[in-house]
Design a protein around this motif. Structure first.
Motif, PDB file in Angstrom:
ATOM      1  N   ALA A 179     -55.988  -1.458   5.741  1.00  0.00           N
ATOM      2  CA  ALA A 179     -55.473  -1.953   4.351  1.00  0.00           C
ATOM      3  C   ALA A 179     -56.475  -1.931   3.287  1.00  0.00           C
ATOM      4  N   LEU A 180     -57.643  -2.668   3.771  1.00  0.00           N
ATOM      5  CA  LEU A 180     -58.550  -2.563   2.586  1.00  0.00           C
ATOM      6  C   LEU A 180     -59.153  -1.392   2.164  1.00  0.00           C
ATOM      7  N   LEU A 181     -59.351  -0.527   3.444  1.00  0.00           N
ATOM      8  CA  LEU A 181     -59.609   1.191   3.210  1.00  0.00           C
ATOM      9  C   LEU A 181     -58.598   1.620   2.151  1.00  0.00           C
ATOM     10  N   ALA A 182     -57.331   1.400   2.456  1.00  0.00           N
ATOM     11  CA  ALA A 182     -56.468   1.989   1.451  1.00  0.00           C
ATOM     12  C   ALA A 182     -56.340   1.646   0.135  1.00  0.00           C
ATOM     13  N   LEU A 183     -56.811   0.515  -0.086  1.00  0.00           N
ATOM     14  CA  LEU A 183     -57.171  -0.108  -1.547  1.00  0.00           C
ATOM     15  C   LEU A 183     -58.326   0.628  -1.938  1.00  0.00           C
ATOM     16  N   LEU A 184     -59.302   0.647  -1.425  1.00  0.00           N
ATOM     17  CA  LEU A 184     -60.667   1.215  -1.658  1.00  0.00           C
ATOM     18  C   LEU A 184     -60.655   2.814  -2.031  1.00  0.00           C
ATOM     19  N   THR A 185     -59.473   3.286  -1.559  1.00  0.00           N
ATOM     20  CA  THR A 185     -59.524   4.965  -1.572  1.00  0.00           C
ATOM     21  C   THR A 185     -58.145   5.186  -2.510  1.00  0.00           C
ATOM     22  N   VAL A 186     -57.711   4.465  -3.249  1.00  0.00           N
ATOM     23  CA  VAL A 186     -56.410   4.799  -3.954  1.00  0.00           C
ATOM     24  C   VAL A 186     -56.771   5.978  -5.081  1.00  0.00           C
ATOM     25  N   ARG A 187     -57.959   6.283  -5.346  1.00  0.00           N
ATOM     26  CA  ARG A 187     -58.219   7.311  -6.320  1.00  0.00           C
ATOM     27  C   ARG A 187     -58.388   8.702  -5.566  1.00  0.00           C
ATOM     28  N   VAL A 188     -58.379   8.701  -4.226  1.00  0.00           N
ATOM     29  CA  VAL A 188     -58.569   9.784  -3.437  1.00  0.00           C
ATOM     30  C   VAL A 188     -57.243   9.633  -2.497  1.00  0.00           C
ATOM     31  N   ARG A 189     -56.203  10.118  -3.407  1.00  0.00           N
ATOM     32  CA  ARG A 189     -54.865  10.214  -2.762  1.00  0.00           C
ATOM     33  C   ARG A 189     -54.610  10.632  -1.295  1.00  0.00           C
ATOM     34  N   PRO A 190     -55.168  11.706  -0.690  1.00  0.00           N
ATOM     35  CA  PRO A 190     -54.885  11.965   0.636  1.00  0.00           C
ATOM     36  C   PRO A 190     -55.629  10.759   1.285  1.00  0.00           C
ATOM     37  N   LEU A 191     -56.895  10.345   1.145  1.00  0.00           N
ATOM     38  CA  LEU A 191     -57.403   9.268   2.048  1.00  0.00           C
ATOM     39  C   LEU A 191     -56.488   7.925   1.839  1.00  0.00           C
ATOM     40  N   PHE A 192     -56.062   7.629   0.612  1.00  0.00           N
ATOM     41  CA  PHE A 192     -55.107   6.569   0.536  1.00  0.00           C
ATOM     42  C   PHE A 192     -54.012   6.608   1.279  1.00  0.00           C
ATOM     43  N   TRP A 193     -53.241   7.735   1.252  1.00  0.00           N
ATOM     44  CA  TRP A 193     -52.122   7.771   2.052  1.00  0.00           C
ATOM     45  C   TRP A 193     -52.311   7.853   3.500  1.00  0.00           C
ATOM     46  N   PHE A 194     -53.496   8.382   4.030  1.00  0.00           N
ATOM     47  CA  PHE A 194     -53.673   8.158   5.292  1.00  0.00           C
ATOM     48  C   PHE A 194     -53.965   6.863   5.957  1.00  0.00           C
ATOM     49  N   PHE A 195     -54.508   5.982   4.928  1.00  0.00           N
ATOM     50  CA  PHE A 195     -54.906   4.588   5.242  1.00  0.00           C
ATOM     51  C   PHE A 195     -53.596   3.915   5.186  1.00  0.00           C
ATOM     52  N   VAL A 196     -52.623   4.192   4.200  1.00  0.00           N
ATOM     53  CA  VAL A 196     -51.389   3.361   4.221  1.00  0.00           C
ATOM     54  C   VAL A 196     -50.798   3.791   5.479  1.00  0.00           C
ATOM     55  N   VAL A 197     -50.595   5.069   5.850  1.00  0.00           N
ATOM     56  CA  VAL A 197     -49.694   5.259   7.373  1.00  0.00           C
ATOM     57  C   VAL A 197     -50.481   4.437   8.242  1.00  0.00           C
ATOM     58  N   ALA A 198     -51.879   4.633   8.273  1.00  0.00           N
ATOM     59  CA  ALA A 198     -52.517   4.014   9.537  1.00  0.00           C
ATOM     60  C   ALA A 198     -52.479   2.399   9.605  1.00  0.00           C
ATOM     61  N   PHE A 199     -52.580   1.699   8.517  1.00  0.00           N
ATOM     62  CA  PHE A 199     -52.489   0.175   8.379  1.00  0.00           C
ATOM     63  C   PHE A 199     -51.069  -0.197   8.679  1.00  0.00           C
ATOM     64  N   ASN A 200     -50.362   0.463   8.284  1.00  0.00           N
ATOM     65  CA  ASN A 200     -48.792   0.283   8.614  1.00  0.00           C
ATOM     66  C   ASN A 200     -48.353   0.319  10.082  1.00  0.00           C
ATOM     67  N   LEU A 201     -48.839   1.634  10.481  1.00  0.00           N
ATOM     68  CA  LEU A 201     -48.555   1.802  11.967  1.00  0.00           C
ATOM     69  C   LEU A 201     -49.031   0.985  12.990  1.00  0.00           C
ATOM     70  N   VAL A 202     -50.423   0.747  12.697  1.00  0.00           N
ATOM     71  CA  VAL A 202     -51.413  -0.298  13.427  1.00  0.00           C
ATOM     72  C   VAL A 202     -50.830  -1.646  13.238  1.00  0.00           C
ATOM     73  N   GLY A 203     -50.494  -2.147  12.232  1.00  0.00           N
ATOM     74  CA  GLY A 203     -50.052  -3.565  12.018  1.00  0.00           C
ATOM     75  C   GLY A 203     -48.690  -3.551  12.448  1.00  0.00           C
ATOM     76  N   THR A 204     -47.892  -2.637  12.407  1.00  0.00           N
ATOM     77  CA  THR A 204     -46.467  -2.905  13.067  1.00  0.00           C
ATOM     78  C   THR A 204     -46.646  -3.151  14.714  1.00  0.00           C
ATOM     79  N   VAL A 205     -47.445  -2.020  15.320  1.00  0.00           N
ATOM     80  CA  VAL A 205     -47.865  -2.175  16.752  1.00  0.00           C
ATOM     81  C   VAL A 205     -48.341  -3.304  17.107  1.00  0.00           C
ATOM     82  N   ASP A 206     -49.371  -3.827  16.271  1.00  0.00           N
ATOM     83  CA  ASP A 206     -49.997  -5.024  16.594  1.00  0.00           C
ATOM     84  C   ASP A 206     -49.037  -6.233  16.800  1.00  0.00           C
TER      85      ASP A 206
END
Length: 174
Positions: free
Chosen positions: A84-111
């Motif tokens: 989630a922190l990486l998503a916030l830090l990469t908001v200006r690089v949209r492909p990375l931002f969306w990657f981290f948004v998907v990642a933290f939501n999937l990892v967090g839900t599974v967790d």
């Protein structure tokens, strides 16, 4: 009331209260935002998941907290928080931002789902007092996390109305 009944009652009411609060006060505001801004708000809430490391901090939790629950919950939360922190830090690089948004939501839900499985399998509700000061995490914070994961994932998979109208407008213009 038994500790198990108290814990389960707290958990259910935690979800009910979070759902009511979220649906009345937070969801309407998130819906009024651009997609990126709404996902940033959700990522900000999840960026505090480093706090889950408290499950393995002696003196905060009891010595009889099942290690099979504590370790996975602590490191799963930490991983979701870092993403989630990486998503916030990469908001200006949209492909990375969306990657981290998907990642933290999937990892967090599974967790959270695996934490529930471990909690039931290892009998956590019976020894819920071993959570000590961390008792509030599964009762208040986890329901909010799960609700925001569901909303974020739903918004990621549904077609975006503005994107559809832009595509329709582009097709009509040509």
């Amino acid at each position: 009331m038994s500790p198990q009944t108290l814990f389960l009652t707290h958990l259910v009411f935690g979800y009910v209260a979070c759902l009511l609060c979220f649906s009345v006060y937070v969801l309407p505001r998130l819906r009024s935002m651009e997609r990126v801004e709404a996902q940033r708000v959700i990522a900000t809430v999840h960026s505090f998941r480093f706090f889950g490391l408290v499950f393995i901090l002696p003196g905060v939790v009891g010595p009889n907290l099942p290690a099979g629950f504590a370790n996975f919950a602590a490191y799963g939360d930490f991983a979701a928080g870092v993403l989630a922190l990486l998503a916030l830090l990469t908001v200006r690089v949209r492909p990375l931002f969306w990657f981290f948004v998907v990642a933290f939501n999937l990892v967090g839900t599974v967790d959270i789902l695996i934490d529930y499985y471990h909690a039931v399998r290892l009998g956590l509700p019976v020894v819920a007092g071993q959570l000590g000061a961390a008792y509030a995490i599964p009762i208040l914070y986890v329901p909010l996390l799960m609700i925001t994961h569901v909303v974020a994932l739903y918004w990621l998979v549904r077609p975006h109305p503005r994107a559809a109208s832009v595509l329709i407008g582009d097709a009509a213009a040509s």
